[in-house]
Design a protein around this motif. Structure first.
Motif, PDB file in Angstrom:
ATOM      1  N   PHE A 154       0.819  -1.199   0.000  1.00  0.00           N
ATOM      2  CA  PHE A 154       0.000   0.000   0.000  1.00  0.00           C
ATOM      3  C   PHE A 154       0.861   1.260   0.000  1.00  0.00           C
ATOM      4  CE2 PHE A 154      -2.703  -3.160   2.304  1.00  0.00           C
ATOM      5  CZ  PHE A 154      -3.588  -3.359   1.270  1.00  0.00           C
ATOM      6  N   LEU A 155       0.288   2.318  -0.568  1.00  0.00           N
ATOM      7  CA  LEU A 155       0.963   3.606  -0.672  1.00  0.00           C
ATOM      8  C   LEU A 155       0.117   4.635   0.069  1.00  0.00           C
ATOM      9  CD1 LEU A 155       3.169   5.402  -1.859  1.00  0.00           C
ATOM     10  CD2 LEU A 155       1.883   5.479  -4.001  1.00  0.00           C
ATOM     11  N   PHE A 156       0.578   5.039   1.266  1.00  0.00           N
ATOM     12  CA  PHE A 156      -0.237   5.896   2.124  1.00  0.00           C
ATOM     13  C   PHE A 156       0.145   7.361   1.953  1.00  0.00           C
ATOM     14  CE2 PHE A 156      -0.198   1.741   4.311  1.00  0.00           C
ATOM     15  CZ  PHE A 156      -1.569   1.496   4.273  1.00  0.00           C
ATOM     16  N   THR A 157      -0.252   7.917   0.824  1.00  0.00           N
ATOM     17  CA  THR A 157      -0.062   9.334   0.573  1.00  0.00           C
ATOM     18  C   THR A 157      -0.945   9.767  -0.585  1.00  0.00           C
ATOM     19  OG1 THR A 157       1.566  11.068   0.101  1.00  0.00           O
ATOM     20  CG2 THR A 157       1.842   8.976  -1.054  1.00  0.00           C
ATOM     21  N   GLN A 158      -1.168  11.051  -0.703  1.00  0.00           N
ATOM     22  CA  GLN A 158      -1.948  11.582  -1.813  1.00  0.00           C
ATOM     23  C   GLN A 158      -1.136  11.551  -3.101  1.00  0.00           C
ATOM     24  OE1 GLN A 158      -3.061  15.517  -0.626  1.00  0.00           O
ATOM     25  NE2 GLN A 158      -4.450  14.836   0.980  1.00  0.00           N
ATOM     26  N   ALA A 159      -1.854  11.488  -4.211  1.00  0.00           N
ATOM     27  CA  ALA A 159      -1.173  11.492  -5.510  1.00  0.00           C
ATOM     28  C   ALA A 159      -0.498  12.829  -5.777  1.00  0.00           C
ATOM     29  CB  ALA A 159      -2.164  11.170  -6.618  1.00  0.00           C
ATOM     30  N   LEU A 160      -1.095  13.911  -5.281  1.00  0.00           N
ATOM     31  CA  LEU A 160      -0.477  15.229  -5.446  1.00  0.00           C
ATOM     32  C   LEU A 160      -0.440  15.917  -4.083  1.00  0.00           C
ATOM     33  CD1 LEU A 160       0.803  17.166  -7.434  1.00  0.00           C
ATOM     34  CD2 LEU A 160      -1.436  18.168  -7.851  1.00  0.00           C
ATOM     35  N   PRO A 161       0.584  15.634  -3.291  1.00  0.00           N
ATOM     36  CA  PRO A 161       0.680  16.226  -1.952  1.00  0.00           C
ATOM     37  C   PRO A 161       1.154  17.680  -2.018  1.00  0.00           C
ATOM     38  CG  PRO A 161       2.589  14.867  -2.381  1.00  0.00           C
ATOM     39  CD  PRO A 161       1.684  14.717  -3.582  1.00  0.00           C
ATOM     40  N   SER A 162       1.037  18.346  -0.902  1.00  0.00           N
ATOM     41  CA  SER A 162       1.547  19.713  -0.804  1.00  0.00           C
ATOM     42  C   SER A 162       3.069  19.690  -0.906  1.00  0.00           C
ATOM     43  CB  SER A 162       1.136  20.319   0.541  1.00  0.00           C
ATOM     44  OG  SER A 162       1.796  19.630   1.599  1.00  0.00           O
ATOM     45  N   ARG A 204      11.808  11.337   2.788  1.00  0.00           N
ATOM     46  CA  ARG A 204      12.539  10.779   3.930  1.00  0.00           C
ATOM     47  C   ARG A 204      11.750   9.675   4.634  1.00  0.00           C
ATOM     48  NH1 ARG A 204      12.692  16.326   4.407  1.00  0.00           N
ATOM     49  NH2 ARG A 204      11.215  16.262   6.146  1.00  0.00           N
ATOM     50  N   ASP A 205      10.581   9.358   4.114  1.00  0.00           N
ATOM     51  CA  ASP A 205       9.698   8.394   4.784  1.00  0.00           C
ATOM     52  C   ASP A 205      10.049   6.961   4.378  1.00  0.00           C
ATOM     53  OD1 ASP A 205       7.076   7.902   6.327  1.00  0.00           O
ATOM     54  OD2 ASP A 205       6.755   6.832   4.444  1.00  0.00           O
ATOM     55  N   PRO A 206      10.348   6.067   5.345  1.00  0.00           N
ATOM     56  CA  PRO A 206      10.752   4.698   5.003  1.00  0.00           C
ATOM     57  C   PRO A 206       9.686   3.909   4.245  1.00  0.00           C
ATOM     58  CG  PRO A 206      11.345   5.218   7.269  1.00  0.00           C
ATOM     59  CD  PRO A 206      10.477   6.337   6.777  1.00  0.00           C
ATOM     60  N   SER A 207       8.398   4.096   4.604  1.00  0.00           N
ATOM     61  CA  SER A 207       7.347   3.331   3.922  1.00  0.00           C
ATOM     62  C   SER A 207       7.215   3.764   2.466  1.00  0.00           C
ATOM     63  CB  SER A 207       6.006   3.494   4.644  1.00  0.00           C
ATOM     64  OG  SER A 207       5.569   4.843   4.606  1.00  0.00           O
ATOM     65  N   PHE A 208       7.390   5.068   2.205  1.00  0.00           N
ATOM     66  CA  PHE A 208       7.339   5.540   0.820  1.00  0.00           C
ATOM     67  C   PHE A 208       8.565   5.061   0.046  1.00  0.00           C
ATOM     68  CE2 PHE A 208       8.211   9.036  -2.309  1.00  0.00           C
ATOM     69  CZ  PHE A 208       7.215   8.671  -3.201  1.00  0.00           C
ATOM     70  N   GLN A 209       9.712   5.056   0.693  1.00  0.00           N
ATOM     71  CA  GLN A 209      10.926   4.573   0.036  1.00  0.00           C
ATOM     72  C   GLN A 209      10.791   3.094  -0.327  1.00  0.00           C
ATOM     73  OE1 GLN A 209      13.935   5.564   2.899  1.00  0.00           O
ATOM     74  NE2 GLN A 209      14.029   7.733   2.301  1.00  0.00           N
ATOM     75  N   ARG A 210      10.089   2.335   0.516  1.00  0.00           N
ATOM     76  CA  ARG A 210       9.871   0.916   0.211  1.00  0.00           C
ATOM     77  C   ARG A 210       9.047   0.761  -1.064  1.00  0.00           C
ATOM     78  NH1 ARG A 210       5.569  -2.628   1.201  1.00  0.00           N
ATOM     79  NH2 ARG A 210       6.200  -4.826   1.062  1.00  0.00           N
ATOM     80  N   VAL A 211       7.986   1.570  -1.207  1.00  0.00           N
ATOM     81  CA  VAL A 211       7.164   1.494  -2.417  1.00  0.00           C
ATOM     82  C   VAL A 211       7.980   1.900  -3.636  1.00  0.00           C
ATOM     83  CG1 VAL A 211       5.125   2.417  -3.590  1.00  0.00           C
ATOM     84  CG2 VAL A 211       5.006   1.835  -1.164  1.00  0.00           C
ATOM     85  N   GLN A 212       8.798   2.914  -3.493  1.00  0.00           N
ATOM     86  CA  GLN A 212       9.660   3.317  -4.605  1.00  0.00           C
ATOM     87  C   GLN A 212      10.576   2.167  -5.029  1.00  0.00           C
ATOM     88  OE1 GLN A 212      11.379   6.969  -2.846  1.00  0.00           O
ATOM     89  NE2 GLN A 212      10.491   8.076  -4.601  1.00  0.00           N
ATOM     90  N   ARG A 213      11.078   1.419  -4.057  1.00  0.00           N
ATOM     91  CA  ARG A 213      11.935   0.268  -4.388  1.00  0.00           C
ATOM     92  C   ARG A 213      11.133  -0.818  -5.100  1.00  0.00           C
ATOM     93  NH1 ARG A 213      14.142   1.477   0.788  1.00  0.00           N
ATOM     94  NH2 ARG A 213      12.882  -0.147   1.774  1.00  0.00           N
ATOM     95  N   LEU A 214       9.869  -0.983  -4.719  1.00  0.00           N
ATOM     96  CA  LEU A 214       9.014  -1.949  -5.408  1.00  0.00           C
ATOM     97  C   LEU A 214       8.810  -1.527  -6.855  1.00  0.00           C
ATOM     98  CD1 LEU A 214       6.265  -2.703  -2.714  1.00  0.00           C
ATOM     99  CD2 LEU A 214       8.199  -4.147  -3.366  1.00  0.00           C
ATOM    100  N   TRP A 215       8.575  -0.238  -7.077  1.00  0.00           N
ATOM    101  CA  TRP A 215       8.427   0.248  -8.454  1.00  0.00           C
ATOM    102  C   TRP A 215       9.662  -0.084  -9.279  1.00  0.00           C
ATOM    103  CZ3 TRP A 215       6.513   5.870  -7.036  1.00  0.00           C
ATOM    104  CH2 TRP A 215       5.178   5.816  -6.623  1.00  0.00           C
TER     105      TRP A 215
END
Length: 318
Positions: free
Chosen positions: A177-185, A194-205
């Motif tokens: 899962f990706l817990f953020t908006q598609a177009l954040p502020s 700097r968020d580890p969970s977002f970095q994990r999704v980036q690595r999956l991509w």
């Protein structure tokens, strides 16, 4: 004497199966004539013929007369778009995407040879939503990840995490899962880096072996589009479609718009590097999107129907 069958009543001599089948299918004798020659009852001849088909002594092939022309059309579209493969459904499937494209989706996913631990990306959009609600092949242990962040629209095809969950549930995969908006502020976007969970999704991509992505129609023509997309902006007026919220023009060039530098989505470069990226689209409104998306190299394989394929070839000729 050799026999076949796993039931007592099915243990017929192979020679008897062959002889009955030869007389019926090659010599064109009827069952009464075969019974007289073999000195058995007519019902027993019928059982011999059924058993011959069951065990493979007789093989019957049913040929679809339209299959050859469909294969030719798929090859013509593949070559015209410079793709690795085109999977074609017969006719016009725009009103029945869920069932109409299921065999082609199964074939495309099978060609990826996904194994436990491999990553499959799935985009948002109405087409992928419909497919996520249908029959999918088993993909045990495959990680299913969304390609874009969340969107605020209520329609289910905008809910990227839910689409990943639905595909995983129906295929036996493992959702990410990706817990953020598609177009954040701007502040949130900087924090995400700097968020580890977002970095994990980036690595999956970046590690994805395959991707199943919808091909969006021109933004101005859509009845449902994310509200943060400025469809009246001059830049988007020349867009003919998008893949994973990467908008592009007729030449396949990326279209930038205010805020697009903060978009949380699988980038163009990452999409181009995935070994098996499959675009999915049907309908007249998707024709320029398909042609330009293929030109841009956003996908190397395409799932569509023969009606759309014919329209794309006519579009390219014009």
């Amino acid at each position: 004497m050799d026999t076949v069958g796993d039931r007592p009543e099915a243990r017929y001599p192979l020679s008897a199966l062959y002889e009955a089948a030869r007389m019926y299918y090659v010599d064109e004798d009827n069952q009464a004539q075969i019974a007289a020659v073999m000195k058995i009852s007519r019902p027993f001849v019928s059982r011999l013929l059924a058993e011959a088909r069951r065990v493979g002594v007789v093989r019957i092939e049913v040929v679809n007369p339209e299959q050859h022309s469909t294969d030719d059309l798929a090859a013509a579209l593949r070559d015209a778009l410079g793709l690795a493969r085109v999977y074609l459904a017969p006719g016009d499937q725009s009103a029945r995407i869920r069932g109409g494209l299921a065999p082609q989706v199964n074939a495309a996913l099978s060609d990826m040879s996904l194994e436990p631990g491999d990553v499959l990306l799935v985009s948002s959009g109405r087409t992928i939503y419909e497919l996520s609600q249908g029959i999918l092949p088993r993909l045990p242990g495959v990680v299913i990840a969304p390609t874009v962040g969340g969107q605020t629209e209520p329609e289910p095809w905008h809910q990227s995490n839910e689409l990943a969950r639905a595909v995983a549930e129906r295929s036996g995969g493992v959702p990410a899962f990706l817990f953020t908006q598609a177009l954040p502020s701007p502040e949130m976007y900087a924090s995400l880096q700097r968020d580890p969970s977002f970095q994990r999704v980036q690595r999956l991509w970046e590690a994805a072996k395959g991707a199943l992505v919808g091909i969006g129609s021109p933004p101005a023509s859509r009845q449902s589009i994310s509200r943060f997309i400025p469809i009246d902006d001059d830049s988007l007026l020349r867009s003919v479609g998008d893949i994973c919220l990467n908008f592009f023009d007729t030449d396949g060039a990326t279209v930038q718009f205010p805020g697009s530098e903060r978009m949380v989505n699988t980038s163009v470069d990452v999409l181009r590097g995935i070994p098996f990226t499959v675009g999915v689209a049907v309908g007249a409104d998707k024709v320029p999107s398909i042609a330009s998306g293929a030109k841009a190299g956003f996908f190397r394989r395409l799932i569509t129907d023969t009606a759309t394929a014919t329209a794309v070839l006519e579009h390219l000729r014009r």
